[in-house]
Design a protein around this motif. Structure first.
Motif, PDB file in Angstrom:
ATOM      1  N   LEU A  65      14.080 -12.213  -5.919  1.00 12.48           N
ATOM      2  CA  LEU A  65      14.307 -11.573  -4.511  1.00 12.48           C
ATOM      3  C   LEU A  65      15.801 -11.366  -3.759  1.00 12.48           C
ATOM      4  N   SER A  66      16.320 -12.306  -4.522  1.00  9.93           N
ATOM      5  CA  SER A  66      18.147 -11.089  -3.708  1.00  9.93           C
ATOM      6  C   SER A  66      18.636 -10.362  -4.161  1.00  9.93           C
ATOM      7  N   LYS A  67      17.470  -8.972  -5.296  1.00 15.62           N
ATOM      8  CA  LYS A  67      17.962  -8.263  -5.235  1.00 15.62           C
ATOM      9  C   LYS A  67      17.242  -7.403  -4.238  1.00 15.62           C
ATOM     10  N   ILE A  68      16.040  -7.754  -4.248  1.00 14.24           N
ATOM     11  CA  ILE A  68      15.201  -7.117  -3.838  1.00 14.24           C
ATOM     12  C   ILE A  68      15.145  -7.028  -1.835  1.00 14.24           C
ATOM     13  N   GLY A  69      15.506  -7.832  -1.515  1.00 10.86           N
ATOM     14  CA  GLY A  69      16.700  -7.917  -0.009  1.00 10.86           C
ATOM     15  C   GLY A  69      15.101  -7.116   0.909  1.00 10.86           C
ATOM     16  N   LYS A  70      15.880  -7.476   1.747  1.00 15.51           N
ATOM     17  CA  LYS A  70      14.663  -6.947   3.296  1.00 15.51           C
ATOM     18  C   LYS A  70      14.637  -5.048   3.493  1.00 15.51           C
ATOM     19  N   ARG A  71      13.835  -4.693   3.092  1.00 16.58           N
ATOM     20  CA  ARG A  71      14.092  -2.640   2.898  1.00 16.58           C
ATOM     21  C   ARG A  71      12.618  -2.566   3.010  1.00 16.58           C
ATOM     22  N   LYS A  72      12.836  -0.956   3.843  1.00 20.81           N
ATOM     23  CA  LYS A  72      11.828  -0.036   3.250  1.00 20.81           C
ATOM     24  C   LYS A  72      11.462   0.200   1.765  1.00 20.81           C
ATOM     25  N   SER A  73      10.192   1.242   1.650  1.00 19.94           N
ATOM     26  CA  SER A  73       9.706   1.523   0.546  1.00 19.94           C
ATOM     27  C   SER A  73       8.929   3.021   0.626  1.00 19.94           C
ATOM     28  N   ALA A  74       9.480   3.612   0.800  1.00 17.57           N
ATOM     29  CA  ALA A  74       8.481   4.731   0.461  1.00 17.57           C
ATOM     30  C   ALA A  74       7.889   4.846  -0.414  1.00 17.57           C
ATOM     31  N   LEU A  75       6.542   5.666  -0.809  1.00 14.45           N
ATOM     32  CA  LEU A  75       5.709   5.688  -1.880  1.00 14.45           C
ATOM     33  C   LEU A  75       4.935   7.060  -1.511  1.00 14.45           C
ATOM     34  N   ILE A  76       5.001   8.510  -1.993  1.00 12.91           N
ATOM     35  CA  ILE A  76       4.550   9.139  -2.229  1.00 12.91           C
ATOM     36  C   ILE A  76       3.929   9.091  -3.256  1.00 12.91           C
ATOM     37  N   THR A  77       2.307   9.892  -2.689  1.00 15.45           N
ATOM     38  CA  THR A  77       1.674  10.067  -3.460  1.00 15.45           C
ATOM     39  C   THR A  77       0.832  11.934  -3.376  1.00 15.45           C
ATOM     40  N   ASP A  78      -0.001  12.064  -4.346  1.00 14.31           N
ATOM     41  CA  ASP A  78      -0.712  12.659  -3.525  1.00 14.31           C
ATOM     42  C   ASP A  78      -2.053  12.771  -4.865  1.00 14.31           C
ATOM     43  N   LYS A  79      -2.393  12.352  -5.657  1.00 17.49           N
ATOM     44  CA  LYS A  79      -3.487  12.163  -5.671  1.00 17.49           C
ATOM     45  C   LYS A  79      -4.980  10.724  -5.425  1.00 17.49           C
ATOM     46  N   PRO A  80      -6.016  10.967  -5.327  1.00 19.18           N
ATOM     47  CA  PRO A  80      -6.416   9.585  -4.447  1.00 19.18           C
ATOM     48  C   PRO A  80      -6.151   8.304  -5.853  1.00 19.18           C
ATOM     49  N   MET A  81      -6.278   8.522  -6.888  1.00 22.25           N
ATOM     50  CA  MET A  81      -5.953   6.840  -7.549  1.00 22.25           C
ATOM     51  C   MET A  81      -4.523   6.801  -7.279  1.00 22.25           C
ATOM     52  N   GLN A  82      -3.860   7.485  -7.115  1.00 24.89           N
ATOM     53  CA  GLN A  82      -2.542   7.459  -7.198  1.00 24.89           C
ATOM     54  C   GLN A  82      -2.804   6.021  -5.005  1.00 24.89           C
ATOM     55  N   VAL A  83      -3.507   6.436  -4.468  1.00 26.52           N
ATOM     56  CA  VAL A  83      -3.387   6.199  -3.450  1.00 26.52           C
ATOM     57  C   VAL A  83      -4.193   4.989  -3.611  1.00 26.52           C
ATOM     58  N   VAL A  84      -5.445   4.793  -4.777  1.00 24.80           N
ATOM     59  CA  VAL A  84      -5.621   3.297  -5.112  1.00 24.80           C
ATOM     60  C   VAL A  84      -4.481   2.379  -5.117  1.00 24.80           C
ATOM     61  N   SER A  85      -4.055   2.851  -6.447  1.00 27.89           N
ATOM     62  CA  SER A  85      -3.201   1.436  -6.394  1.00 27.89           C
ATOM     63  C   SER A  85      -2.051   1.387  -5.748  1.00 27.89           C
ATOM     64  N   THR A  86      -1.164   2.491  -5.134  1.00 22.71           N
ATOM     65  CA  THR A  86      -0.279   1.962  -4.041  1.00 22.71           C
ATOM     66  C   THR A  86      -0.614   0.981  -2.968  1.00 22.71           C
ATOM     67  N   MET A  87      -2.181   0.527  -2.480  1.00 24.41           N
ATOM     68  CA  MET A  87      -2.658   0.420  -1.548  1.00 24.41           C
ATOM     69  C   MET A  87      -2.897  -1.365  -1.869  1.00 24.41           C
TER      70      MET A  87
END
Length: 124
Positions: free
Chosen positions: A73-95
């Motif tokens: 957790l100390s290394k994760i910090g409070k941040r934004k994380s943008a996940l770029i996908t272009d395939k339906p299965m990627q969207v499912v996994s990222t959700m």
């Protein structure tokens, strides 16, 4: 395969580029390489380009990722994380990933373009 990353200290952004085949061990290796990089800061936002990746994580894989984050957790910090996908299965996994880590101090959003992800990351 190894996930590549670049740290932009001027913008405070870590950009990850994922290859086609990635498993949990590859992801864990990436996180430990980032955490030990002298330029790493826990408040740097992340853009993960997953467009080339075949994301088919099991429930166990997602649990292991969640546990990895909780243990660091100390290394994760409070941040934004943008996940770029272009395939339906990627969207499912990222959700599923987004749902799994909702109690952590990460603001995760899914995008289809680098431009949209960068715009969101750079917003105050």
């Amino acid at each position: 395969m190894q996930i590549e990353y670049h740290i932009d200290t001027e913008k405070g952004i870590i950009t990850e580029t994922w290859p086609a085949e990635v498993n949990f061990e590859d992801y864990k290796d990436l996180k430990y390489r980032e955490f030990s990089d002298p330029m790493f800061e826990s408040n740097y936002d992340i853009i993960s380009d997953l467009r080339n990746a075949n994301l088919e994580y099991s429930e166990d894989d997602l649990n292991q990722i969640f546990q990895l984050f909780r243990e660091n957790l100390s290394k994760i910090g409070k941040r934004k994380s943008a996940l770029i996908t272009d395939k339906p299965m990627q969207v499912v996994s990222t959700m599923l990933f987004k749902e799994k880590i909702k109690e952590l101090p990460l603001n995760v959003q899914v995008f289809s373009t680098i431009e949209a992800a960068m715009k969101w990351i750079l917003e105050a």
